[in-house]
Design a protein around this motif. Structure first.
Motif, PDB file in Angstrom:
ATOM      1  N   VAL A 145       0.839  -1.203   0.000  1.00  0.00           N
ATOM      2  CA  VAL A 145       0.000   0.000   0.000  1.00  0.00           C
ATOM      3  C   VAL A 145       0.875   1.255   0.000  1.00  0.00           C
ATOM      4  CG1 VAL A 145      -0.404   0.370   2.492  1.00  0.00           C
ATOM      5  CG2 VAL A 145      -2.195   0.913   0.864  1.00  0.00           C
ATOM      6  N   CYS A 146       1.983   1.204   0.745  1.00  0.00           N
ATOM      7  CA  CYS A 146       2.860   2.373   0.830  1.00  0.00           C
ATOM      8  C   CYS A 146       3.494   2.673  -0.537  1.00  0.00           C
ATOM      9  CB  CYS A 146       3.941   2.135   1.883  1.00  0.00           C
ATOM     10  SG  CYS A 146       4.899   3.601   2.265  1.00  0.00           S
ATOM     11  N   ALA A 147       3.899   1.624  -1.236  1.00  0.00           N
ATOM     12  CA  ALA A 147       4.545   1.819  -2.543  1.00  0.00           C
ATOM     13  C   ALA A 147       3.525   2.078  -3.652  1.00  0.00           C
ATOM     14  CB  ALA A 147       5.376   0.593  -2.887  1.00  0.00           C
ATOM     15  N   ALA A 174      11.310   9.131   5.181  1.00  0.00           N
ATOM     16  CA  ALA A 174      10.426   9.042   4.012  1.00  0.00           C
ATOM     17  C   ALA A 174       8.951   8.964   4.420  1.00  0.00           C
ATOM     18  CB  ALA A 174      10.795   7.822   3.183  1.00  0.00           C
ATOM     19  N   CYS A 175       8.663   8.361   5.575  1.00  0.00           N
ATOM     20  CA  CYS A 175       7.275   8.149   6.007  1.00  0.00           C
ATOM     21  C   CYS A 175       6.559   9.480   6.200  1.00  0.00           C
ATOM     22  CB  CYS A 175       7.274   7.361   7.321  1.00  0.00           C
ATOM     23  SG  CYS A 175       5.625   7.092   7.986  1.00  0.00           S
ATOM     24  N   ILE A 176       5.320   9.575   5.699  1.00  0.00           N
ATOM     25  CA  ILE A 176       4.541  10.813   5.845  1.00  0.00           C
ATOM     26  C   ILE A 176       3.429  10.658   6.896  1.00  0.00           C
ATOM     27  CG2 ILE A 176       5.065  11.653   3.515  1.00  0.00           C
ATOM     28  CD1 ILE A 176       2.209  10.657   2.695  1.00  0.00           C
ATOM     29  N   ALA A 177       3.447   9.539   7.601  1.00  0.00           N
ATOM     30  CA  ALA A 177       2.484   9.293   8.702  1.00  0.00           C
ATOM     31  C   ALA A 177       1.029   9.278   8.237  1.00  0.00           C
ATOM     32  CB  ALA A 177       2.675  10.328   9.815  1.00  0.00           C
ATOM     33  N   CYS A 178       0.814   8.835   7.012  1.00  0.00           N
ATOM     34  CA  CYS A 178      -0.558   8.851   6.473  1.00  0.00           C
ATOM     35  C   CYS A 178      -1.451   7.805   7.131  1.00  0.00           C
ATOM     36  CB  CYS A 178      -0.536   8.628   4.966  1.00  0.00           C
ATOM     37  SG  CYS A 178       0.008   6.966   4.503  1.00  0.00           S
ATOM     38  N   GLY A 179      -0.849   6.744   7.677  1.00  0.00           N
ATOM     39  CA  GLY A 179      -1.636   5.717   8.369  1.00  0.00           C
ATOM     40  C   GLY A 179      -2.216   4.644   7.469  1.00  0.00           C
ATOM     41  N   SER A 180      -1.915   4.682   6.175  1.00  0.00           N
ATOM     42  CA  SER A 180      -2.492   3.678   5.261  1.00  0.00           C
ATOM     43  C   SER A 180      -2.050   2.266   5.624  1.00  0.00           C
ATOM     44  CB  SER A 180      -2.079   3.969   3.818  1.00  0.00           C
ATOM     45  OG  SER A 180      -2.478   5.255   3.467  1.00  0.00           O
ATOM     46  N   CYS A 181      -0.804   2.135   6.093  1.00  0.00           N
ATOM     47  CA  CYS A 181      -0.305   0.796   6.454  1.00  0.00           C
ATOM     48  C   CYS A 181      -1.053   0.256   7.673  1.00  0.00           C
ATOM     49  CB  CYS A 181       1.197   0.821   6.685  1.00  0.00           C
ATOM     50  SG  CYS A 181       1.737   2.087   7.851  1.00  0.00           S
ATOM     51  N   THR A 210       1.510   9.387  16.832  1.00  0.00           N
ATOM     52  CA  THR A 210       2.496   8.341  17.123  1.00  0.00           C
ATOM     53  C   THR A 210       2.136   7.116  16.302  1.00  0.00           C
ATOM     54  OG1 THR A 210       2.775   9.179  19.358  1.00  0.00           O
ATOM     55  CG2 THR A 210       3.536   6.933  18.948  1.00  0.00           C
ATOM     56  N   MET A 211       3.086   6.688  15.495  1.00  0.00           N
ATOM     57  CA  MET A 211       2.860   5.463  14.711  1.00  0.00           C
ATOM     58  C   MET A 211       3.750   4.363  15.273  1.00  0.00           C
ATOM     59  SD  MET A 211       1.674   6.215  10.942  1.00  0.00           S
ATOM     60  CE  MET A 211       1.363   4.480  10.994  1.00  0.00           C
ATOM     61  N   ALA A 212       3.180   3.172  15.387  1.00  0.00           N
ATOM     62  CA  ALA A 212       3.951   2.042  15.912  1.00  0.00           C
ATOM     63  C   ALA A 212       3.840   0.858  14.966  1.00  0.00           C
ATOM     64  CB  ALA A 212       3.445   1.662  17.292  1.00  0.00           C
ATOM     65  N   TRP A 213       4.999   0.381  14.533  1.00  0.00           N
ATOM     66  CA  TRP A 213       5.113  -0.836  13.734  1.00  0.00           C
ATOM     67  C   TRP A 213       5.815  -1.866  14.625  1.00  0.00           C
ATOM     68  CZ3 TRP A 213       6.545   4.082  12.382  1.00  0.00           C
ATOM     69  CH2 TRP A 213       5.902   4.688  11.294  1.00  0.00           C
ATOM     70  N   PRO A 214       5.806  -3.150  14.284  1.00  0.00           N
ATOM     71  CA  PRO A 214       6.510  -4.096  15.159  1.00  0.00           C
ATOM     72  C   PRO A 214       7.950  -3.655  15.421  1.00  0.00           C
ATOM     73  CG  PRO A 214       5.184  -5.272  13.575  1.00  0.00           C
ATOM     74  CD  PRO A 214       5.107  -3.825  13.183  1.00  0.00           C
ATOM     75  N   VAL A 247      -0.022   2.618  -3.531  1.00  0.00           N
ATOM     76  CA  VAL A 247      -1.148   3.546  -3.374  1.00  0.00           C
ATOM     77  C   VAL A 247      -0.656   4.912  -2.901  1.00  0.00           C
ATOM     78  CG1 VAL A 247      -3.379   3.950  -2.257  1.00  0.00           C
ATOM     79  CG2 VAL A 247      -2.718   1.625  -2.898  1.00  0.00           C
ATOM     80  N   VAL A 248       0.144   4.919  -1.824  1.00  0.00           N
ATOM     81  CA  VAL A 248       0.636   6.197  -1.296  1.00  0.00           C
ATOM     82  C   VAL A 248       1.760   6.741  -2.199  1.00  0.00           C
ATOM     83  CG1 VAL A 248       1.494   7.390   0.768  1.00  0.00           C
ATOM     84  CG2 VAL A 248       0.090   5.355   1.028  1.00  0.00           C
ATOM     85  N   GLY A 249       2.586   5.831  -2.724  1.00  0.00           N
ATOM     86  CA  GLY A 249       3.676   6.254  -3.618  1.00  0.00           C
ATOM     87  C   GLY A 249       4.906   6.730  -2.877  1.00  0.00           C
ATOM     88  N   VAL A 250       5.117   6.229  -1.656  1.00  0.00           N
ATOM     89  CA  VAL A 250       6.192   6.733  -0.814  1.00  0.00           C
ATOM     90  C   VAL A 250       7.324   5.705  -0.592  1.00  0.00           C
ATOM     91  CG1 VAL A 250       6.667   7.390   1.569  1.00  0.00           C
ATOM     92  CG2 VAL A 250       4.833   8.499   0.358  1.00  0.00           C
ATOM     93  N   ASN A 251       6.994   4.432  -0.562  1.00  0.00           N
ATOM     94  CA  ASN A 251       8.013   3.393  -0.340  1.00  0.00           C
ATOM     95  C   ASN A 251       8.765   3.536   0.981  1.00  0.00           C
ATOM     96  OD1 ASN A 251       8.478   1.308  -2.300  1.00  0.00           O
ATOM     97  ND2 ASN A 251       8.710   2.966  -3.785  1.00  0.00           N
TER      98      ASN A 251
END
Ligand code: SF4
Length: 239
Positions: A134-136, A164-171, A190-194, A138-142
Motif C-alpha cells: 500500500v505504501c509503494a 520518508a514516512c509521511i504518517a498517512c496511516g495507510s499501512c 504516534t505510529m507504531a510498527w513491530p 497507493v501512497v507512492g512513498v516506499n
C-alpha cells in the motif's frame, strides 16, 4: 470473456481475470489475509487456495489471487484438498503471529488448535506485505520495506524509513492483524510498527484550532498537487 465453473455453477469471466476476483464477484466467499483489492496480489498467505481442473484434465491446488481464469476451468473453493491446504496455511500463520486474535479466530473456524512449526512471533505481524504494497503502490512513498527482514524472533519484520514516512496511516489501516497502529494526541501522531515507533508533528487548523493532519502528509500532498502550503492551513471542514 471465458466460461468457467465454480462449485458446479457456470459463470462468465473476463479473460486473464484472477480466480479470486471472479469468485468474489460471483459471491463465492474466500477468506484471505494477504489479499486486498487496492494493491497487487502477492500469493503469500495461501488462505485463498482453490482446487482447479483445466479443460485438459490437469488438477492442482493453487492460490486463487495470482491464478488466472481460462476457458473451461473448473474451480472448487471448499474441497477436501482445499481445506487441508488452508489448515497448513493457518499453521504457518499461527507460527508467525501466535498471539494474534485475528489468526486465532481463523484457526478456530477451521478447527486448527496448534502448529508444529517453530514460533517466530513478530508482534502480530504475519509478513503479508500489505503495508509495503500500500505504501509503494497507493501512497507512492516506499517508506516501509523488507530490507533487513528476518524470521528470527525479535528481528524487524519490516524496516520503516522515518524520513520518508509521511504518517498517512495507510499501512495501519490495511494491516490485517492490527500489528501497525497510530494514535493522535494533541499535536503529535504516534505510529507504531513491530519493534519500531515514531512521533510525527500535526498541523493545527487556523480556524477551529484542531490538529487535523500530519504536517509531512500535507507537505507531500502539496508537492504532488501543486497547492501551496497556505491552502492546508485550514482543515477540510473550514476551507
Ligand atoms: S504511514 Fe508511513 S509507512 Fe505507513 S503507508 Fe504511510 S508513508 Fe507508508
Amino acid at each position: 470473456m471465458v466460461k468457467i465453473t465454480i462449485n458446479g455453477r457456470q459463470v462468465e469471466a473476463k479473460e486473464n481475470a484472477k480466480v479470486l476476483e471472479v469468485c468474489r464477484t460471483n459471491n463465492f466467499i474466500i477468506e484471505t489475509v494477504c489479499a486486498h483489492e487496492s494493491v497487487s496480489p502477492y500469493g503469500n498467505c495461501r488462505m485463498c487456495v482453490v482446487e482447479i481442473t483445466t479443460k485438459d484434465g490437469k488438477n492442482r491446488v493453487v492460490p486463487s489471487c495470482i491464478s488466472k481464469v481460462e476457458e473451461g476451468l473448473d474451480v472448487k473453493t471448499n474441497s477436501e484438498k482445499v481445506i487441508a491446504e488452508r489448515k497448513l496455511s493457518i499453521q504457518k500463520l499461527m507460527a508467525r503471529a501466535p498471539k494474534s486474535e485475528v489468526i486465532k479466530e481463523l484457526a478456530k473456524k477451521y478447527g486448527v488448535d496448534s502448529t508444529p512449526l517453530p514460533l517466530e512471533d513478530h508482534q502480530n505481524c504475519v509478513l503479508c506485505s500489505l503495508c509495503t504494497r500500500v505504501c509503494a503502490e497507493v501512497v507512492g512513498v516506499n517508506a516501509i520495506s523488507k530490507i533487513n527482514r528476518s524470521t528470527d524472533p525479535g528481528a524487524l519484520p519490516y524496516t520503516v524509513n522515518f524520513d520518508a514516512c509521511i504518517a498517512c496511516g495507510s499501512c495501519a489501516e490495511i494491516c490485517p492483524t492490527g500489528a501497525i497502529s497510530l494514535e493522535d494526541k494533541d499535536d503529535t501522531r504516534t505510529m507504531a510498527w513491530p519493534y519500531q515507533k515514531h512521533d510525527f508533528k500535526m498541523t493545527k487548523c487556523k480556524t477551529c484550532s484542531r490538529f487535523y493532519a500530519p504536517t509531512k502528509q500535507l507537505e507531500y500532498i502539496s508537492g504532488k498537487s501543486g497547492q501551496p502550503m497556505e491552502f492546508f492551513a485550514k482543515c477540510i471542514d473550514d476551507r
